[in-house]
Structure formats: C-alpha cells, structure tokens
Design an enzyme around this catalytic site. Sequence first.
Site, PDB file in Angstrom:
ATOM      1  CG  ASP A  85       3.102  -5.968   5.253  1.00 46.24           C
ATOM      2  OD1 ASP A  85       3.005  -4.731   5.215  1.00 46.24           O
ATOM      3  OD2 ASP A  85       2.127  -6.734   5.161  1.00 46.24           O
ATOM      4  CB  CYS A 120       1.035  -0.657   2.690  1.00 44.79           C
ATOM      5  SG  CYS A 120      -0.627  -0.850   2.022  1.00 44.79           S
ATOM      6  CG  ASP A 379       4.947  -0.997   3.461  1.00 37.71           C
ATOM      7  OD1 ASP A 379       5.380  -1.898   4.216  1.00 37.71           O
ATOM      8  OD2 ASP A 379       4.076  -1.208   2.590  1.00 37.71           O
TER       9      ASP A 379
END
Length: 611
Positions: A85, A120, A379
């Site tokens: 993130d 993710c 991600d």
Amino acid sequence: MKLATLLTTCTFISIVDAGACFSGPIRPTFLAPSASSTSNNTSSGGQGGIKSNLQVQVEFPESKTETATKETPKRPNIIFLLTDDQDLHLNSLQYMPLVKKHLIDKGTTFKNHFVTSAICCPSRVSVLKGQFAHNTKFTDVFGEFGGYDKFIREGLNNEYLPKWLQRAGYSTYYVGKLINGYGRENYHQTPGGWTDFDVLVHPYIYDNFHPVFAKNGEKLEDFDGEFQVDVIREKALNILTDALKAVDEKPFFLYIAPTAPHTEVLFNNRGQNVDGPDTKPYQTKSMFTEPLPAKRHEHLFSAEKIPRRESFNAADVSGKPRYISQLPLLNDEEVDTLDHWHRQRLRTLQSVDELLDAVVRKVEEAGQADNTYIFYSSDNGFHLGLHRLNAGKTTPYEDDINVPFIVRGPGVAQGAVRTESSTHTDIAPTFLKIAGAENLAYDFDGTPIPIHSQDPQEPNRESFAVEFWRPGGGELFRVANADENVYRSARIVGSTYSYLYTVWCTGHHELYDNIKDPEQLKNIYKNAPISLLNRLDALVVVLKDCAGKECSSPWNNLHPAGNVKNLGDALNREFDAFYKTTKRLKIKECLNGFYPANEILVAALESHVEE
C-alpha cells in the site's frame, strides 16, 4: 476520543466491503538523510494534438552505468523488495533518503509503472504469474475469488515465478507477506518453488508488534512485542549470508515483502494469557487503525500533512461514480485524522528504508553489487482524502494504480528516469529475461521492462487494462454504495496524450485527459468526440479478455495488418467507419466477484447517452 486515534471496528465481511487488503511523479526535493546510514532520524492538449509518430524521452546521465565484471558469475542475483500500500502521489519516497541514495540515485526510476488491480492479493498474484487478474481468476483477498486456499486449489502455484527460476538454477527465497489466507490452519501446505519460505501467517499479518511466521511450513515462530519490519530485516540478512556464500555456484532470487505502510488490521484479542499462536484465540471481528511505526520513529514528521493537491477533498466530484459523487466534504476532524494516518505511514516506512539500506550494504560488502539487480515497488498505491474518499485503495485513479518502480543493477543507468508505461504483469517476464529462465507453460500477458541503458525506447508501450470486481470504500469509515466499485478501465500513456477511460457497473463512464487534468477532476466523457470514444470502447473490449501478446499489443487485434501500433495511429480518420462497427462493453450488474457473463458487448456509441 480524538479522531486522530480513531479505531474503526467492523466484522470480518466488513473488511471486504471496506476495500482493505489484508492484507505524481517523484519530485526533486528530498529530506536530508541523518548522520547514520542505518537509522532515519530526520525530523497537454486535447485529442486534436495526438500524433502517431510518438517519441519517448529517457533521461540518462552521461556514462554512469553499473556493469558486470569478468570475475562475476554470468547469471545475476535478483532482489525484489515489495512494500504494501505504498503511495507514489503522496510523496512517500521523498521521506526515504536511503531509497534515494541506493536506488533512485544509483538506478532507474520508471515514472509510469502501474498495477492493474489496485488491491494486494490480485496484484501480488499478477507479479508471480505475469498475468492480468481476468486470466488468473484471482480477483479478491479472501473467499471464492481470492485467498491462499484458492491459490493452491486452482493450481496457480504449479507454474509460477520461483519454479521457473529454480529450473534455471537459482536458489529462491521468500520472507514476509505472501497473500491473505496463509494462516495458522494451513501453514503446513506450502506453495513450493522456494528454497526457503519464511512467511507471515494470518491473523497476525497486519499486527506490526506481533508478527508470527511459518518457515517452510514448519512450527510457527511467535515474535510478540517485536516490530515486524525489523524481524523481516534480520531474516533477510540471514538469508543473504548463506546465499552470498554460494553465489559463485548458484545465483539467488530474494523476495522481501514487509507489510509497511499498510493499515493495522487486528483480529486477535490482546491481553489474554496464552501459550502461543497455536492456542491464542482470535475473532472474526477486526479492528482497523493507523499503521504503528517502530518506537524509534514515533517522533518523526510531527508537522507533516497530506499534500493539499486540488484532488484532496475536492470541491467538485460531480463527474465521479455515485459512491464518490454523493460524498460530503471531509470535515476538519476527519482531515486531521487523515493527516495523522499520513504521518504514521511515513514513520512505518522508515523501517523499510533501513531494511533496504541493510540489504544493499550486505550485498556490497560481499562484492556482489555489480552482479545483483535490486528492484523496489509496491503491490498497489494508496489515497488519503482523494476526491473526498477517506483512506484506501481500489479505485482506477492515479493515486491507487501508479506506484513506485525502481531498479539498480548491471547495465542499468544511474539517476535515470524512463517514461514508457509498464505494469506488474511485466515483472515476471523481466526477472526471467535477466535470469535466462523460461516459462514454457503459457504466454505472459506482460513483456520484459526495458531496464537497461542500451534497451531501445518503446513508445508503443502505452495501453493496458485496469480492472476491479469487489466493493471499495474506506478503511477509516464506511462509504455508502461502495458495492458499485466494479469497473473496467483502459489506461493509455503516450508521450503526447494520456487518458484514463472507465466503464462502471452502474452504466456510468469516465474519461480524463491526464495531460490537461493530471488530478483527474473533470470528466470529459460527455464532451469527447464520438470518434475517440469508439476507439477507447474498442480498446476496452480487447483488453477485457486479452491473453498473452494480445495484452501488450492490443491494437494488433483490431488492425491485424499491423499498421496501427497505438492510439495515435488508430485516430487516423480513415478508420472512422471501421470503429463505428466495433463493440463496446456493458457491465450488467454490480456483482461482488468476477462473473464474465455479467459483461456483455453492445453496439458502438452513436451519441453521448449513459445507460
């Protein structure tokens, strides 16, 4: 209770609703590093201007490349550090002086690198498989469409990155977060392909001060009270100690995956007297809070705030989908809370900065710097206050899909910036190319990224899919109608044009001219020429089901003669009649999951009418 320390409690299913993954360009001004190298204590024009003879500019300083010596092995080592993130457009890299020192200054930055699903687990599987989520069918973080059990059940581990590298003679190592659902009930079932597999287990993946690992599917290791990134750093250094000793005979691939700066997601009940993670109870209710940094970094950045761009708490969100257009302005307390989360995210990233520094120094001390590639990315991106949204990801907007991507290594230009677009589907092909390995099982959706200074410019790397099939919303508080966060997008990044085009499950459409409107504030869909929309609709239709080379060269599908390589070529007026006969996408319902039958094709647009 102050909002700056607000905790949001929700049920297990609410996390999925909130868009949590259990889980701008880089500006020239950076914070100065501290005296210690191991610790951070730093306090456009419209479519009429489109041309088909594209030129991509690559900025290379003169004669500064790292080259392999005759004494080093022919096959290089590869290290990949993937954060969780991490934003690009909130300028987090500016607060990481060691990343700047070791990677940005000594490597090449790809300013137009994107994820194709902004959450993710689907994104991480795309890295391991080199495929879009519509081909892996891995589109969620848990449940029917995601999670570790699905990864194993569907055989996605039969052919994937570490196995290809092992077949080419590499030792392969993983430390950190893999994907959600690898937990204390199934940790014995490892995915294979890894020489050493030392992975965080659910429900402790996002508890920064209680990491629990399972190494090679054996007994759980409980590090209660220790900071997760620090544990990962020590594990990575131990791996490197052994891998570097054997490097003359066997090159290595090391994948390092801390969860910083991800939001804390706590499942287990703290304060109970238990023997260890095998017996510690936990509940399906979760608690969201800001990420917690290491104690040594708690005092940093006390005055920092989210950059007040025009898209932050935007004054006008009328062109957005309903779940955004109906949002009220964030109030002062909510803004203060988001600023607090921003500071906490920056603080947690200091440990990642130190981790990267320790890894680089270990490689350099072993004399392997000239034979080791080091890649850095995230991600997915992250937003705070974007278009009145609170904290989260999952949207098709730039903050959530445009992520850091930096590489240093042999033949890689130092201090350079490349502008061609690339995505996470390109990472596995890139690793295999530099390792001399092959994937003989299927064709990649992605293609190798031109990381070397001698790699030619690739101006036609411009169009790719962005796709999502689950609720969005916020991690700080819920957002109404977040189940309507189902969309298919085409992102086009040319040198003279740049567009984001999105088809939503509600029938809403968005089109942004990123050159004129980099903050993606003004939806120009209803005013755009039908000729442009027909091209974009046709592109979305190709990208939504593309596989293999079709994904990297979608215009060849529409123009098999090979005379159209990019959107600029396609906009030649001689093709107007053809594009009037093409199809466009309609998503029938806002379903929580990837159901191909829910996506149908209808006739090309004739007027600006939203269905």
